[in-house]
Scaffold this motif. Sequence first.
Motif, PDB file in Angstrom:
ATOM      1  N   LEU A   1       0.766  -1.211  -0.093  1.00  0.00           N
ATOM      2  CA  LEU A   1       0.186   0.011  -0.037  1.00  0.00           C
ATOM      3  C   LEU A   1       0.628   1.432   0.072  1.00  0.00           C
ATOM      4  O   LEU A   1       0.532   2.405  -0.432  1.00  0.00           O
ATOM      5  N   THR A   2       2.176   1.104   0.277  1.00  0.00           N
ATOM      6  CA  THR A   2       3.247   2.202   0.394  1.00  0.00           C
ATOM      7  C   THR A   2       4.457   1.691   0.057  1.00  0.00           C
ATOM      8  O   THR A   2       4.522   0.499   0.104  1.00  0.00           O
ATOM      9  N   ASP A   3       5.323   2.598  -0.190  1.00  0.00           N
ATOM     10  CA  ASP A   3       6.819   2.060  -0.576  1.00  0.00           C
ATOM     11  C   ASP A   3       7.719   2.660   0.553  1.00  0.00           C
ATOM     12  O   ASP A   3       9.022   2.503   0.509  1.00  0.00           O
ATOM     13  N   ARG A   4       7.097   3.300   1.632  1.00  0.00           N
ATOM     14  CA  ARG A   4       8.018   3.557   2.758  1.00  0.00           C
ATOM     15  C   ARG A   4       7.493   3.720   3.975  1.00  0.00           C
ATOM     16  O   ARG A   4       5.989   3.693   4.071  1.00  0.00           O
ATOM     17  N   VAL A   5       8.144   4.025   5.128  1.00  0.00           N
ATOM     18  CA  VAL A   5       7.519   4.299   6.394  1.00  0.00           C
ATOM     19  C   VAL A   5       8.101   5.603   6.811  1.00  0.00           C
ATOM     20  O   VAL A   5       9.075   6.088   6.391  1.00  0.00           O
ATOM     21  N   PRO A   6       7.338   6.075   7.905  1.00  0.00           N
ATOM     22  CA  PRO A   6       7.733   7.394   8.235  1.00  0.00           C
ATOM     23  C   PRO A   6       9.056   7.339   9.235  1.00  0.00           C
ATOM     24  O   PRO A   6       9.237   6.335   9.765  1.00  0.00           O
ATOM     25  N   ARG A   7       9.883   8.402   9.628  1.00  0.00           N
ATOM     26  CA  ARG A   7      10.789   8.632  10.493  1.00  0.00           C
ATOM     27  C   ARG A   7      10.045   8.710  11.665  1.00  0.00           C
ATOM     28  O   ARG A   7       9.014   9.010  11.934  1.00  0.00           O
ATOM     29  N   ILE A   8      10.719   7.654  12.762  1.00  0.00           N
ATOM     30  CA  ILE A   8      10.011   7.535  13.993  1.00  0.00           C
ATOM     31  C   ILE A   8      10.852   8.133  15.272  1.00  0.00           C
ATOM     32  O   ILE A   8      11.914   7.609  15.058  1.00  0.00           O
ATOM     33  N   TYR A   9      10.291   9.115  15.772  1.00  0.00           N
ATOM     34  CA  TYR A   9      11.014   9.607  16.922  1.00  0.00           C
ATOM     35  C   TYR A   9      10.233   9.317  18.197  1.00  0.00           C
ATOM     36  O   TYR A   9       9.021   9.626  18.523  1.00  0.00           O
ATOM     37  N   SER A  10      11.293   8.731  19.221  1.00  0.00           N
ATOM     38  CA  SER A  10      10.693   8.539  20.500  1.00  0.00           C
ATOM     39  C   SER A  10      10.938   9.689  21.215  1.00  0.00           C
ATOM     40  O   SER A  10      11.684  10.424  21.251  1.00  0.00           O
ATOM     41  N   CYS A  11       9.912   9.897  22.293  1.00  0.00           N
ATOM     42  CA  CYS A  11       9.724  11.273  22.987  1.00  0.00           C
ATOM     43  C   CYS A  11       9.799  10.829  24.332  1.00  0.00           C
ATOM     44  O   CYS A  11       8.632  10.579  24.917  1.00  0.00           O
ATOM     45  N   GLU A  12      10.773  10.946  25.269  1.00  0.00           N
ATOM     46  CA  GLU A  12      10.870  10.401  26.470  1.00  0.00           C
ATOM     47  C   GLU A  12      11.064  11.754  27.274  1.00  0.00           C
ATOM     48  O   GLU A  12      11.557  12.464  27.203  1.00  0.00           O
ATOM     49  N   SER A  13      10.613  11.433  28.592  1.00  0.00           N
ATOM     50  CA  SER A  13      11.202  12.398  29.810  1.00  0.00           C
ATOM     51  C   SER A  13      12.743  12.229  29.902  1.00  0.00           C
ATOM     52  O   SER A  13      13.296  11.171  30.267  1.00  0.00           O
ATOM     53  N   ALA A  14      13.342  13.518  29.925  1.00  0.00           N
ATOM     54  CA  ALA A  14      14.532  13.448  30.205  1.00  0.00           C
ATOM     55  C   ALA A  14      15.117  13.123  31.830  1.00  0.00           C
ATOM     56  O   ALA A  14      16.355  12.942  32.101  1.00  0.00           O
ATOM     57  N   ALA A  15      13.942  12.883  32.466  1.00  0.00           N
ATOM     58  CA  ALA A  15      14.067  12.419  33.994  1.00  0.00           C
ATOM     59  C   ALA A  15      14.653  11.126  34.035  1.00  0.00           C
ATOM     60  O   ALA A  15      15.246  10.909  35.074  1.00  0.00           O
ATOM     61  N   GLY A  16      14.738  10.368  32.970  1.00  0.00           N
ATOM     62  CA  GLY A  16      15.016   8.953  32.960  1.00  0.00           C
ATOM     63  C   GLY A  16      15.668   8.682  31.458  1.00  0.00           C
ATOM     64  O   GLY A  16      16.745   8.166  31.083  1.00  0.00           O
ATOM     65  N   ALA A  17      14.625   8.479  30.552  1.00  0.00           N
ATOM     66  CA  ALA A  17      15.011   8.135  29.275  1.00  0.00           C
ATOM     67  C   ALA A  17      15.974   6.831  28.892  1.00  0.00           C
ATOM     68  O   ALA A  17      16.887   6.956  28.414  1.00  0.00           O
ATOM     69  N   PRO A  18      15.236   5.770  29.544  1.00  0.00           N
ATOM     70  CA  PRO A  18      16.026   4.376  29.184  1.00  0.00           C
ATOM     71  C   PRO A  18      16.285   4.125  27.928  1.00  0.00           C
ATOM     72  O   PRO A  18      17.289   3.476  27.551  1.00  0.00           O
ATOM     73  N   LEU A  19      15.271   4.462  26.963  1.00  0.00           N
ATOM     74  CA  LEU A  19      15.529   4.000  25.570  1.00  0.00           C
ATOM     75  C   LEU A  19      16.526   4.882  24.925  1.00  0.00           C
ATOM     76  O   LEU A  19      17.454   4.205  24.130  1.00  0.00           O
ATOM     77  N   ALA A  20      16.504   5.940  24.962  1.00  0.00           N
ATOM     78  CA  ALA A  20      17.863   6.991  24.559  1.00  0.00           C
ATOM     79  C   ALA A  20      19.201   6.446  24.891  1.00  0.00           C
ATOM     80  O   ALA A  20      19.959   6.380  24.161  1.00  0.00           O
ATOM     81  N   THR A  21      19.100   6.037  26.356  1.00  0.00           N
ATOM     82  CA  THR A  21      20.129   5.335  26.856  1.00  0.00           C
ATOM     83  C   THR A  21      20.639   4.104  26.029  1.00  0.00           C
ATOM     84  O   THR A  21      21.983   4.049  25.688  1.00  0.00           O
ATOM     85  N   ALA A  22      19.785   3.456  25.623  1.00  0.00           N
ATOM     86  CA  ALA A  22      19.978   1.985  25.156  1.00  0.00           C
ATOM     87  C   ALA A  22      20.466   2.245  23.642  1.00  0.00           C
ATOM     88  O   ALA A  22      21.466   1.625  23.283  1.00  0.00           O
ATOM     89  N   VAL A  23      19.797   3.157  23.024  1.00  0.00           N
ATOM     90  CA  VAL A  23      20.240   3.424  21.706  1.00  0.00           C
ATOM     91  C   VAL A  23      21.699   3.958  21.767  1.00  0.00           C
ATOM     92  O   VAL A  23      22.591   3.587  20.809  1.00  0.00           O
TER      93      VAL A  23
END
Length: 410
Positions: free
Chosen positions: A262-284
């Motif tokens: 149905l499409t040939d692309r996906v959007p850019r995905i931005y995770s938006c975390e609280s700076a008080a923790g942000a474990p995903l940003a840390t993992a990446v």
Amino acid sequence: MATESAVLPASLATGQRSLGDPSLGYPLLPPLTSGCPRTGTEEVSYPLELDYAYARLDAAALFAPAARTGLERWAPLLPPLHAPGLGEGGTPLVEIAPNVFVKDESRNPTWSHKDRLNRCTVSAAVAVGAHGIAVASSGNHGASAAAYAARAGLRCVVFTGPDLTPALDSFLNAYGAVVLPVPWEARWPLLRQAVERFGLHPVSNLTGTHTGHPYGPEGYKTIAYEVFQDVGVPAAVFVPTGYGELLFGVRKGFDELRRLGLTDRVPRIYSCESAAGAPLATAVARGLPAARVEVGPTRAYSIASPVSGYRGVLAVRGSGGRPLTLDDTQLEAARQELAGNGLWAELSAAAGLAGLRSLPAHELPDDGPLVCVSTSSGFKDRATGSHSTAPVAPEWAGVERRLLEAGFEL
């Protein structure tokens, strides 16, 4: 027990697949709520996702305009919906600025995105014959789980924090849930014991790093389907992120649209975390599948997570987006912008718009719409109900003075 009044289209779900090793598959039932048993370690647990017989799907027919509402609209690409629905999904996409849209998930039955997840997780509980469900939640998840359990005729036990507000306490009790406020660190050990000893079906996380329920993020895919029907594939999607289940579901939904041709692309995905923790940003940043962090003070309690899960890493990887971290000042500014557009959001729910606004103009994609997910109603904030407006004197002089103080001109 309530039942659906119409026969649903058949689910094309075929089984569970490990995200730690996609070559490992498992039957559709029982749901593996503690992650993949063959890839998990003491350090990290790997979630599972559902696989589908995509070749059997008439994609053009499924994505054609339809009158059906609720998640059953997308039943072929969801786990079997054994639990009756509440009209979840179909939330509006509101344009608040040129090319900037907000997917307002506060319009769901319990005023948050969690209703999409719990229609699927409670369906799993019904499928395995559970007499009740159990959940650890700071608010949104618990209220939603309690509502869907009540609708399905199941009991619900909610382990929540010691600072539960009276409003949320009333919300949970209205659905007949057993509400157990305990210290935050005790919630998951006690949840595991409740599941093991009382035979309750867990609809939230049981593991050290986040896995959650394998059926849950499937419900979140429908956000991508709805956005696609409204504006096509956006240039980017900004998603409030705690454990990353919503993030993963949105990404998977767009991946499926591409897979189905149905499409040939996906959007850019931005995770938006609280700076008080942000474990995903840390993992990446560290190249890890998941991370544990200390969480500092923040009013964005719904996304203040001490752990992440592998789903979040997969969601942002290869999309062209990245993790973003926001402080409470940025979140409050975004919430005020939403309110100025008629949308009352929980502080955590404003993280999507805050993430977009945190990027300099030259970093914003310009090849399509920008979509921010707003996850829940301002009713869910702990400060809600604490505001008190002073009475005004019941004569024109008092009214005039208040209006002049508010910036009105005669």
